[in-house]
Design an enzyme around this catalytic site. Structure first.
Site, PDB file in Angstrom:
ATOM      1  N   GLY A  10       0.943  -1.120  -0.166  1.00 33.81           N
ATOM      2  CA  GLY A  10      -0.015  -0.007  -0.041  1.00 33.81           C
ATOM      3  C   GLY A  10       0.816   1.180   0.059  1.00 33.81           C
ATOM      4  N   ASP A  75       6.063  -5.497   2.931  1.00 36.54           N
ATOM      5  CA  ASP A  75       6.889  -4.444   3.495  1.00 36.54           C
ATOM      6  C   ASP A  75       6.455  -3.818   4.827  1.00 36.54           C
ATOM      7  OD1 ASP A  75       5.522  -2.606   2.227  1.00 36.54           O
ATOM      8  OD2 ASP A  75       6.966  -1.793   0.938  1.00 36.54           O
ATOM      9  N   ASP A 139       6.970  -2.808  -4.276  1.00 39.15           N
ATOM     10  CA  ASP A 139       6.976  -1.385  -4.564  1.00 39.15           C
ATOM     11  C   ASP A 139       6.400  -1.057  -5.934  1.00 39.15           C
ATOM     12  OD1 ASP A 139       8.301  -0.460  -1.939  1.00 39.15           O
ATOM     13  OD2 ASP A 139      10.303  -0.379  -2.985  1.00 39.15           O
TER      14      ASP A 139
END
Length: 162
Positions: A10, A75, A139
């Site tokens: 996100g 992440d 990413d």
């Protein structure tokens, strides 16, 4: 039980009032060992980064058609530590309170728990950034989801996972 790898991310672009996006990609091998990937995106939102991270996992899990053994790579320490360090168990035991304060994003935590039902889910934190293929995948997902714009919301790209 099918094995699926779920990469999520996100992105609130470091600004809770700014553009962001959340997305997930499911990777699974078919019976012939061929890897298939399907992307799922809910595009542009204005919200906080932690809500984005939760939604990224939720949209991926909700897209699964049948029970799977799922490895979620994220992440976000916020998401991963909630399960690996048993924060979520303590929140539930304390009726979703942390001390005197209610746990933030309770609506999404409950939705995530529902999305996890019938699946065997393992959460893994993607550490570091540069040169880490897992993190680069995360990413790219967030950026792609954000760049899709608001018209993508709720459109599912996953037909089936073998």
């Amino acid at each position: 039980m099918d094995k699926v790898t779920l990469y999520t991310d996100g992105a609130a672009r470091a600004n809770p009032d700014g553009p962001g996006g959340y997305g997930a990609v499911l990777s699974a091998k078919d019976s012939k060992g061929v890897l298939h990937e399907r992307e799922y995106s809910q595009g542009y939102e204005r919200t906080t980064n932690n809500r984005m991270e939760l939604m990224a996992v939720i949209v991926g899990l909700e897209a699964l058609i049948r029970p799977c053994e799922v490895t979620v790579w994220s992440d976000s320490q916020y998401v991963v530590k909630a399960f690996n360090e048993h924060w979520i168990d303590k929140w539930q035991q304390n009726n979703w309170k942390r001390g005197k304060d209610p746990v933030k994003n309770v609506d999404l935590w409950k939705r995530l728990l529902l999305a996890m039902e019938n699946h065997k889910v393992t959460f893994c934190w993607v550490k570091g950034h540069d040169g880490n293929a897992g993190n680069e995948r995360c990413d790219k997902l967030a950026t792609a989801a954000a760049d899709n714009g608001p018209w993508i919301k709720d459109e599912v790209y996953i037909e089936s996972i073998s």
